[in-house]
Design an enzyme around this catalytic site. Structure first.
Site, PDB file in Angstrom:
ATOM      1  N   GLU A 153       4.546   1.677  16.464  1.00  0.00           N
ATOM      2  CA  GLU A 153       3.510   2.442  15.777  1.00  0.00           C
ATOM      3  C   GLU A 153       2.566   3.039  16.812  1.00  0.00           C
ATOM      4  O   GLU A 153       2.372   2.474  17.894  1.00  0.00           O
ATOM      5  CB  GLU A 153       2.721   1.544  14.818  1.00  0.00           C
ATOM      6  CG  GLU A 153       3.562   0.881  13.739  1.00  0.00           C
ATOM      7  CD  GLU A 153       4.152   1.871  12.764  1.00  0.00           C
ATOM      8  OE1 GLU A 153       3.420   2.773  12.316  1.00  0.00           O
ATOM      9  OE2 GLU A 153       5.353   1.753  12.456  1.00  0.00           O
ATOM     10  N   PRO A 181      10.620  -0.090   1.600  1.00  0.00           N
ATOM     11  CA  PRO A 181      11.922   0.320   1.069  1.00  0.00           C
ATOM     12  C   PRO A 181      12.670   1.278   1.991  1.00  0.00           C
ATOM     13  O   PRO A 181      13.879   1.468   1.835  1.00  0.00           O
ATOM     14  CB  PRO A 181      11.561   0.998  -0.257  1.00  0.00           C
ATOM     15  CG  PRO A 181      10.164   1.490  -0.060  1.00  0.00           C
ATOM     16  CD  PRO A 181       9.501   0.462   0.806  1.00  0.00           C
ATOM     17  N   ASP A 238       9.904  -4.009  13.129  1.00  0.00           N
ATOM     18  CA  ASP A 238       8.720  -4.430  13.859  1.00  0.00           C
ATOM     19  C   ASP A 238       7.466  -3.678  13.420  1.00  0.00           C
ATOM     20  O   ASP A 238       6.375  -4.256  13.378  1.00  0.00           O
ATOM     21  CB  ASP A 238       8.940  -4.233  15.360  1.00  0.00           C
ATOM     22  CG  ASP A 238       9.955  -5.208  15.926  1.00  0.00           C
ATOM     23  OD1 ASP A 238       9.927  -6.380  15.539  1.00  0.00           O
ATOM     24  OD2 ASP A 238      10.781  -4.788  16.759  1.00  0.00           O
ATOM     25  N   GLY A 239       7.588  -2.389  13.094  1.00  0.00           N
ATOM     26  CA  GLY A 239       6.430  -1.633  12.650  1.00  0.00           C
ATOM     27  C   GLY A 239       5.858  -2.159  11.357  1.00  0.00           C
ATOM     28  O   GLY A 239       4.635  -2.237  11.176  1.00  0.00           O
TER      29      GLY A 239
END
Length: 299
Positions: free
Chosen positions: A277, A11, A69-70
Site C-alpha cells: 500500500e 472480495p 498483505d495489503g
C-alpha cells in the site's frame, strides 16, 4: 456463552477464492464454537474504518482477515488505532501473502483454519512509519510503486509473475535516491537504488531478500542498495533474489530498531510502500513495536 468471531474479507483479493468458500469457512468457525458475523470490504480503507467503528475487545473474540498483505495491513492499522488485543487469524488469499510465509501459515483455507483450531496464539512485532503501521515491509526506490501501477486484471491472471514483468520495465527507468538514513543513531548519507525495512522475511514473493528476519526478535532487517551503474543492475539483482547480497559491498545490511530517513532532493516522484500500500511522505520515522499483535500461528 459462545465465542464471537468476525470475518473481514476483500472480495477482490487474489482469485476471489474466499467467495467460493464462505459457507465452508463459517461452518468451520461454528464447529469451533464461534458465532460469526461478516464484513465485506466495499472500498479502500473500508476494513480499517469498520474495525474502528464496530469492534471492541469486549464484543469480539476472534478477528479473521481474508486477503493479501495489503488487506491484512488495513486490518492491523484498524486494530492498533482502536487498541485491540483480540487474536488475529489470517486466511492468506491475496496475490502476495508474504506475512503468511513468514508465519508459516499455509496458503489454503483448510490449512489456515486448522491453525486457528489448534489455538496457538503468539505475539509478533509490528513496524510503524510516521502514523501508519506495517506488518511485513516498508520500502522505497526502484520497485516501490510496482504494486500501485500493476493492472488489477494482470495481477489476477498472472499473480506474482505480473510483478516480475513490471519490475523488468522499471530497471531501465530508475532514478537513485539521495537519502540520509539514521539507524539507532548511526547516519548514512548516499545515493540509493532501493531501501528495504523488513519485519518479515520476504517481499513480492521473493523469499531470500531477508531470509534471516524474525517477526519476534524486536528488530528490523534493513537492506540499503547503493546506486550502481546500469550494466551492474542485472547481476546485482540476481544476487539479491538468490539471497547472496548480504556480503556485497554495494549493499548495506544491518539490524536496528529506530530509523529516520530524509530525502535530500525532495520526494515528489518517490513512492514509499508499506505492505503493498502507498505509505506516507518523507521525512520518515520508522520504529519497531515489539509484541504488538496477537496472531494464530502454527505450534
Amino acid at each position: 456463552m459462545s465465542k464471537r468471531a468476525v470475518l473481514l474479507y476483500n472480495p477482490m483479493s487474489g482469485n476471489r477464492k474466499v467467495l467460493l468458500n464462505l459457507d465452508y469457512i463459517i461452518n468451520r468457525l461454528q464447529k469451533m464454537g464461534y458465532t460469526v458475523s461478516m464484513y465485506r470490504s466495499m472500498s479502500k480503507g473500508g476494513i480499517e474504518e469498520y474495525i474502528i467503528n464496530n469492534i471492541t475487545n469486549d464484543n469480539t473474540d476472534l478477528i479473521l482477515i481474508s486477503g493479501g498483505d495489503g488487506t491484512v495491513n488495513c486490518c492491523v492499522n484498524g486494530m492498533m488505532k482502536k487498541g485491540l488485543t483480540i487474536p488475529l487469524g489470517i486466511l492468506p488469499l491475496g496475490t502476495c501473502n508474504d506475512l503468511a510465509y513468514t508465519l508459516r501459515i499455509p496458503e489454503d483455507i483448510k490449512g489456515s483454519l486448522d491453525i486457528i483450531e489448534q489455538g496457538n496464539v503468539e505475539k509478533i512485532d509490528l513496524g510503524k512509519v510516521n502514523n501508519r503501521y506495517f506488518i511485513n515491509i516498508c520500502n522505497m526506490g526502484m520497485f516501490s510503486e510496482i504494486s500501485h501501477t500493476t493492472d488489477l486484471e494482470l495481477k489476477k491472471s498472472l499473480g506474482r509473475l505480473a510483478y516480475y514483468i513490471k519490475g523488468i520495465e522499471k530497471i531501465t527507468d530508475y532514478k537513485p535516491m539521495n537519502l540520509e538514513i539514521t539507524i539507532d543513531g548511526i547516519t548514512l548519507e548516499d545515493m540509493y537504488v532501493l531501501v528495504f525495512v523488513f519485519n518479515g522475511k520476504r517481499a513480492g514473493g521473493f523469499d531470500k531478500l531477508a531470509k534471516h528476519a524474525n517477526v519476534q526478535d524486536g528488530m528490523f532487517d534493513i537492506i540499503c542498495i547503493r546506486d550502481v551503474l546500469m550494466h551492474e543492475i542485472p547481476v546485482l539483482f540476481l544476487k539479491v533474489l538468490q539471497g547472496e547480497h548480504f556480503n556485497d559491498q554495494r549493499v548495506y545490511f544491518v539490524k536496528g530498531k529506530n530509523i529516520s530517513i530524509i530525502c535530500k532532493d525532495g520526494q515528489d516522484d518517490i513512492i514509499v510502500d508499506i505492505d503493498g500500500e502507498e505509505g506516507p511522505d518523507f521525512p520518515l520515522e520508522i520504529n519497531i513495536i515489539e509484541g504488538a499483535l496477537n496472531v494464530y500461528i502454527p505450534k
